[in-house]
Motif scaffolding. Structure first.
Motif, mmCIF file in Angstrom:
data_model
loop_
_atom_site.group_PDB
_atom_site.id
_atom_site.type_symbol
_atom_site.label_atom_id
_atom_site.label_comp_id
_atom_site.label_asym_id
_atom_site.label_seq_id
_atom_site.Cartn_x
_atom_site.Cartn_y
_atom_site.Cartn_z
ATOM 1 N N TYR A 222 -1.049 -20.733 -6.981
ATOM 2 C CA TYR A 222 -2.409 -20.781 -7.540
ATOM 3 C C TYR A 222 -3.478 -20.584 -6.472
ATOM 4 C CZ TYR A 222 -6.477 -22.500 -10.118
ATOM 5 O OH TYR A 222 -7.702 -22.620 -10.701
ATOM 6 N N THR A 234 -3.838 -17.840 -13.231
ATOM 7 C CA THR A 234 -4.465 -19.116 -13.609
ATOM 8 C C THR A 234 -3.852 -19.577 -14.938
ATOM 9 O OG1 THR A 234 -6.293 -18.116 -14.822
ATOM 10 C CG2 THR A 234 -6.592 -18.396 -12.449
ATOM 11 N N SER A 235 -4.197 -20.793 -15.340
ATOM 12 C CA SER A 235 -3.481 -21.393 -16.479
ATOM 13 C C SER A 235 -3.915 -20.872 -17.848
ATOM 14 C CB SER A 235 -3.699 -22.908 -16.469
ATOM 15 O OG SER A 235 -5.038 -23.202 -16.823
ATOM 16 N N ARG A 236 -5.119 -20.361 -17.954
ATOM 17 C CA ARG A 236 -5.709 -19.964 -19.256
ATOM 18 C C ARG A 236 -5.706 -21.114 -20.259
ATOM 19 N NH1 ARG A 236 -5.704 -13.682 -19.946
ATOM 20 N NH2 ARG A 236 -5.498 -13.156 -17.755
ATOM 21 N N LEU A 237 -5.861 -22.301 -19.742
ATOM 22 C CA LEU A 237 -5.902 -23.471 -20.639
ATOM 23 C C LEU A 237 -7.316 -23.778 -21.126
ATOM 24 C CD1 LEU A 237 -3.339 -25.823 -18.863
ATOM 25 C CD2 LEU A 237 -3.157 -24.927 -21.185
ATOM 26 N N SER A 238 -8.322 -23.052 -20.602
ATOM 27 C CA SER A 238 -9.710 -23.432 -20.908
ATOM 28 C C SER A 238 -10.031 -23.479 -22.400
ATOM 29 C CB SER A 238 -10.689 -22.516 -20.161
ATOM 30 O OG SER A 238 -10.359 -21.173 -20.357
ATOM 31 N N LEU A 241 -8.588 -26.681 -23.793
ATOM 32 C CA LEU A 241 -9.351 -27.859 -23.366
ATOM 33 C C LEU A 241 -10.676 -27.937 -24.121
ATOM 34 C CD1 LEU A 241 -8.620 -27.735 -19.547
ATOM 35 C CD2 LEU A 241 -8.313 -29.765 -20.974
ATOM 36 N N GLU A 275 -9.663 -27.813 -9.881
ATOM 37 C CA GLU A 275 -10.451 -27.078 -10.891
ATOM 38 C C GLU A 275 -10.687 -27.949 -12.115
ATOM 39 O OE1 GLU A 275 -12.053 -24.266 -10.351
ATOM 40 O OE2 GLU A 275 -11.177 -24.388 -8.360
ATOM 41 N N ASN A 342 -12.329 -16.180 -13.818
ATOM 42 C CA ASN A 342 -13.415 -16.936 -13.180
ATOM 43 C C ASN A 342 -14.136 -16.150 -12.082
ATOM 44 O OD1 ASN A 342 -14.959 -19.413 -12.589
ATOM 45 N ND2 ASN A 342 -13.819 -19.347 -10.665
ATOM 46 N N ARG A 345 -16.376 -13.798 -13.725
ATOM 47 C CA ARG A 345 -17.525 -14.488 -14.345
ATOM 48 C C ARG A 345 -18.627 -14.659 -13.304
ATOM 49 N NH1 ARG A 345 -15.291 -18.972 -18.787
ATOM 50 N NH2 ARG A 345 -13.325 -17.921 -19.105
ATOM 51 N N ASP A 373 -13.517 -20.117 -24.799
ATOM 52 C CA ASP A 373 -13.548 -21.428 -24.129
ATOM 53 C C ASP A 373 -14.978 -21.951 -23.960
ATOM 54 O OD1 ASP A 373 -14.698 -20.223 -21.825
ATOM 55 O OD2 ASP A 373 -12.789 -20.065 -20.792
ATOM 56 N N ASP A 375 -17.988 -23.852 -23.501
ATOM 57 C CA ASP A 375 -18.068 -25.300 -23.355
ATOM 58 C C ASP A 375 -19.464 -25.604 -22.826
ATOM 59 O OD1 ASP A 375 -16.443 -28.010 -22.621
ATOM 60 O OD2 ASP A 375 -17.849 -27.524 -21.020
ATOM 61 N N ASN A 378 -19.475 -26.865 -19.013
ATOM 62 C CA ASN A 378 -18.987 -25.883 -18.036
ATOM 63 C C ASN A 378 -19.854 -24.634 -17.996
ATOM 64 O OD1 ASN A 378 -16.873 -27.441 -17.275
ATOM 65 N ND2 ASN A 378 -15.271 -26.202 -18.207
ATOM 66 N N ASN A 379 -20.281 -24.195 -19.170
ATOM 67 C CA ASN A 379 -21.058 -22.964 -19.232
ATOM 68 C C ASN A 379 -22.416 -23.169 -18.564
ATOM 69 O OD1 ASN A 379 -21.242 -20.242 -20.052
ATOM 70 N ND2 ASN A 379 -22.339 -20.784 -21.910
ATOM 71 N N SER A 382 -22.077 -23.842 -14.774
ATOM 72 C CA SER A 382 -21.655 -22.659 -14.017
ATOM 73 C C SER A 382 -22.784 -21.634 -13.913
ATOM 74 C CB SER A 382 -20.446 -21.996 -14.672
ATOM 75 O OG SER A 382 -19.379 -22.898 -14.760
HETATM 76 P P1 FAD Z 1 -7.753 -22.488 -14.301
HETATM 77 O O1 FAD Z 1 -8.094 -21.825 -13.022
HETATM 78 O O2 FAD Z 1 -6.336 -22.524 -14.697
HETATM 79 O O3 FAD Z 1 -8.342 -23.974 -14.207
HETATM 80 C C1 FAD Z 1 -7.868 -25.045 -15.021
HETATM 81 C C2 FAD Z 1 -8.993 -25.640 -15.836
HETATM 82 O O4 FAD Z 1 -10.000 -26.176 -14.981
HETATM 83 C C3 FAD Z 1 -9.724 -24.642 -16.713
HETATM 84 O O5 FAD Z 1 -9.046 -24.436 -17.928
HETATM 85 C C4 FAD Z 1 -11.092 -25.290 -16.896
HETATM 86 O O6 FAD Z 1 -11.078 -26.270 -17.910
HETATM 87 C C5 FAD Z 1 -11.290 -25.976 -15.559
HETATM 88 N N1 FAD Z 1 -12.087 -25.110 -14.677
HETATM 89 C C6 FAD Z 1 -11.653 -24.092 -13.900
HETATM 90 N N2 FAD Z 1 -12.682 -23.564 -13.194
HETATM 91 C C7 FAD Z 1 -13.779 -24.260 -13.546
HETATM 92 C C8 FAD Z 1 -15.159 -24.195 -13.157
HETATM 93 N N3 FAD Z 1 -15.597 -23.319 -12.252
HETATM 94 N N4 FAD Z 1 -16.029 -25.048 -13.731
HETATM 95 C C9 FAD Z 1 -15.599 -25.972 -14.625
HETATM 96 N N5 FAD Z 1 -14.315 -26.085 -15.024
HETATM 97 C C10 FAD Z 1 -13.414 -25.241 -14.492
HETATM 98 N N6 FAD Z 1 -15.326 -22.657 -18.254
HETATM 99 C C11 FAD Z 1 -15.187 -23.130 -19.493
HETATM 100 O O7 FAD Z 1 -14.213 -23.840 -19.775
HETATM 101 N N7 FAD Z 1 -16.114 -22.860 -20.457
HETATM 102 C C12 FAD Z 1 -17.215 -22.093 -20.204
HETATM 103 O O8 FAD Z 1 -18.038 -21.900 -21.107
HETATM 104 C C13 FAD Z 1 -17.365 -21.545 -18.904
HETATM 105 N N8 FAD Z 1 -18.412 -20.734 -18.604
HETATM 106 C C14 FAD Z 1 -18.525 -20.236 -17.333
HETATM 107 C C15 FAD Z 1 -19.639 -19.418 -17.027
HETATM 108 C C16 FAD Z 1 -19.778 -18.885 -15.749
HETATM 109 C C17 FAD Z 1 -20.989 -18.041 -15.408
HETATM 110 C C18 FAD Z 1 -18.809 -19.156 -14.761
HETATM 111 C C19 FAD Z 1 -18.943 -18.586 -13.382
HETATM 112 C C20 FAD Z 1 -17.718 -19.963 -15.058
HETATM 113 C C21 FAD Z 1 -17.560 -20.519 -16.329
HETATM 114 N N9 FAD Z 1 -16.478 -21.350 -16.648
HETATM 115 C C22 FAD Z 1 -16.373 -21.865 -17.919
HETATM 116 C C23 FAD Z 1 -15.540 -21.832 -15.603
HETATM 117 C C24 FAD Z 1 -14.263 -21.014 -15.395
HETATM 118 O O9 FAD Z 1 -14.565 -19.659 -15.265
HETATM 119 C C25 FAD Z 1 -13.225 -21.189 -16.511
HETATM 120 O O10 FAD Z 1 -13.028 -22.557 -16.781
HETATM 121 C C26 FAD Z 1 -11.878 -20.598 -16.087
HETATM 122 O O11 FAD Z 1 -12.019 -19.241 -15.779
HETATM 123 C C27 FAD Z 1 -10.873 -20.787 -17.194
HETATM 124 O O12 FAD Z 1 -9.668 -20.155 -16.899
HETATM 125 P P2 FAD Z 1 -8.328 -20.975 -16.697
HETATM 126 O O13 FAD Z 1 -8.131 -21.913 -17.841
HETATM 127 O O14 FAD Z 1 -7.236 -19.999 -16.438
HETATM 128 O O15 FAD Z 1 -8.675 -21.812 -15.410
#
Ligand code: FAD
Length: 478
Positions: A222, A234-238, A241, A275, A342, A345, A373, A375, A378-379, A382
């Motif tokens: 990772y 990455t996990s794509r669990l967002s 969650l 994360e 991410n 993004r 996702d 949220d 988070n949105n 971020s």
């Molecule tokens: P992984 O890398 O596998 O991470 C595990 C979990 O950790 C994620 O599922 C998520 O819940 C949390 N996480 C990871 N990165 C972040 C981060 N930077 N901030 C907060 N939590 C995080 N995430 C959302 O869940 N909802 C949104 O609406 C959202 N909007 C975003 C907007 C912008 C402009 C940016 C830059 C980021 C945003 N993110 C958001 C954060 C992040 O991009 C996603 O959570 C992540 O890409 C989800 O993919 P994953 O589950 O494979 O993450």
């Protein structure tokens, strides 16, 4: 009398404290989901989340049936709906909400329960730690992530997640339920959801499958690969969650069990859990700053000369037609799959708020509507982070360069070729900057700039100067 279990924001049976406590009480349980579009105001669920919710509710209903129960569906004002059922129940159980609207609604329910002498309980469940518990030594609120996470790591006790109950006691009579169709969750236009449906399987079973696959195949790498959008690292669990289909405590426990016990895999595991820590941090920020989705945390940014409203450049950004391949690939991945990597993004967000100088809320709104996702915490956190006006934010003057970012994180152009297929035949040297390719190279690749692929919508050098001048204007004002 039965217990009313409000399942909003917690669409799962596993590690669901409110559900387990209700079942343990021995009383019958009425699981209830209420869709309250009017009550959500500006934060009514967006199109992608609506599609997801519909699929998720279908699956939740089946899981509940398998346990001898049902899911009662309603749409309308949440507090009024619950209030109308209070005469027939002994208690209302629910999982704590941390959003400003969710908190207000839960408080209203609590008050109604007090009036009707009905027990009302709010359980933890969708965070690793409650916002009140992570405080600085002087009782303050953390505004920087690293110390927040250090403190959180001291506090997380690793208590085991609760399994799903074997049976859920049913009441003698069920209240009336709407049909799923009555909730009007189909996105508009309906065909928009087709590619999203081809990408995702919502629901808690799928969440557990995704977690197991990630932990077995990708978690150990990772740290090294999480920034590479062309691989599934990455996990794509967002989205799971965001919909409460899996608990962070379950993710934590499974990661400890399958990754952290192995010395070689620990670094990947640590970074992954970190994360999850960002998710906690964002929610804590929202809890302590309810205006986070609409107002900058750094007050001097109130006067930043953002551009607002719609124009054809914003449309080009939304549709992935900016002429900057990594930006376009990201925006098309979002439109086609309801999700974006991410790293990308951050790149597309920086492009909107710095190169284009558009208000971060325009991006926040678009993401709200199109992300599966989406949220609130988070949105908002971020977008503010990228815009330089949030907690622990990237300084505004650090402007992402979409070309060097693309070259660094997608060196072979795999990601670009997936989402911007009209550039597929460009050699790697030009895949991130087709506008610099010699005419002969473009011809060989079958590209006609301005026709088969857009010319850049802006001059980055001039835009950079404009952005820095905008920043200087608020500094002067401050
Ligand atoms: P992984 O890398 O596998 O991470 C595990 C979990 O950790 C994620 O599922 C998520 O819940 C949390 N996480 C990871 N990165 C972040 C981060 N930077 N901030 C907060 N939590 C995080 N995430 C959302 O869940 N909802 C949104 O609406 C959202 N909007 C975003 C907007 C912008 C402009 C940016 C830059 C980021 C945003 N993110 C958001 C954060 C992040 O991009 C996603 O959570 C992540 O890409 C989800 O993919 P994953 O589950 O494979 O993450």
């Amino acid at each position: 009398k039965p217990i009313l279990l409000l399942m909003n924001e917690t669409l799962r049976l596993d590690d669901h404290m409110a559900l387990v406590s209700a079942c343990e009480s021995g009383a019958p349980v009425i699981p209830l989901f209420i869709l309250d579009d009017a009550g959500a105001g500006d934060w009514k669920l967006g199109g992608a989340r609506r599609w997801w919710l519909r699929e998720s509710l279908k699956r939740l209903e089946k899981s509940l049936q398998a346990k001898g129960s049902r899911l009662i569906l309603r749409s309308g004002n949440t507090a009024e709906m619950v209030s109308g059922l209070l005469g027939d129940v002994s208690a209302v159980y629910m999982t704590r909400s941390y959003s400003p609207i969710g908190r207000r609604v839960q408080e209203e329910i609590h008050q109604q329960c007090t009036v009707h002498d009905v027990d009302c309980r709010r359980f933890a469940g969708n965070l690793l730690l409650e916002p009140e518990d992570v405080r600085t030594k002087t009782g303050g609120i953390y505004e920087v992530f690293s110390p927040f996470w250090r403190r959180a790591l001291e506090l997380i006790d690793g208590s085991p997640p609760l399994g799903a109950p074997d049976r859920i006691p049913a009441p003698d009579a069920w209240p009336e339920s709407d049909d799923l169709d009555d909730l009007k969750l189909d996105p508009k236009p309906a065909h928009w959801a087709e590619p999203i449906a081809a990408t995702w399987v919502p629901g808690e079973d799928a969440a557990h499958d995704m977690l197991a696959k990630f932990l077995a195949e990708a978690a150990r790498d990772y740290k090294a690969k999480r920034d590479v959008p062309g691989v599934e690292a990455t996990s794509r669990l967002s989205p799971y969650l965001a919909n409460g289909e899996i608990s962070p405590r379950r993710i934590w426990a499974e990661t400890q069990l399958h990754v952290m016990t192995n010395e070689q895999d620990r670094t990947g595991g640590d970074w992954f859990l970190r994360e999850l820590g960002w998710r906690e941090f964002s929610t804590h920020l929202l809890f302590n700053n309810p205006t986070l989705p609409v107002r900058p945390l750094k007050a001097q940014f109130e006067d930043f000369p953002w551009r607002e409203g719609m124009d054809d450049k914003v449309e080009a950004w939304q549709q992935g037609r900016t002429g900057f391949p990594i930006v376009d690939a990201g925006m098309r991945q979002l439109w086609q799959t309801g999700w974006m990597h991410n790293r990308v993004r951050m790149i597309v967000a920086s492009f909107l708020v710095k190169d284009m100088l558009w208000h971060w809320r325009t991006g926040e709104d678009w993401f709200w509507d199109t992300l599966v996702d989406a949220d609130l915490a988070n949105n908002a956190a971020s977008w503010q982070w990228v815009a330089g006006c949030g907690a622990d934010a990237a300084p505004y003057f650090r402007i992402f360069n979409p070309i060097t970012q693309g070259e660094k994180f997608d060196p072979e152009g795999d990601y670009i070729r997936t989402y911007v297929p009209e550039l597929s035949d460009l050699p790697n040297d030009y895949i991130h900057k087709p506008f610099e390719a010699p005419a002969g190279v473009l011809k060989m690749a079958g590209i006609s700039l301005g026709e088969t692929y857009p010319k850049p919508i802006l001059d980055r050098k001039a835009c950079r100067e404009r952005a820095l001048a905008a920043l200087a204007s608020i500094k002067k004002a401050a």
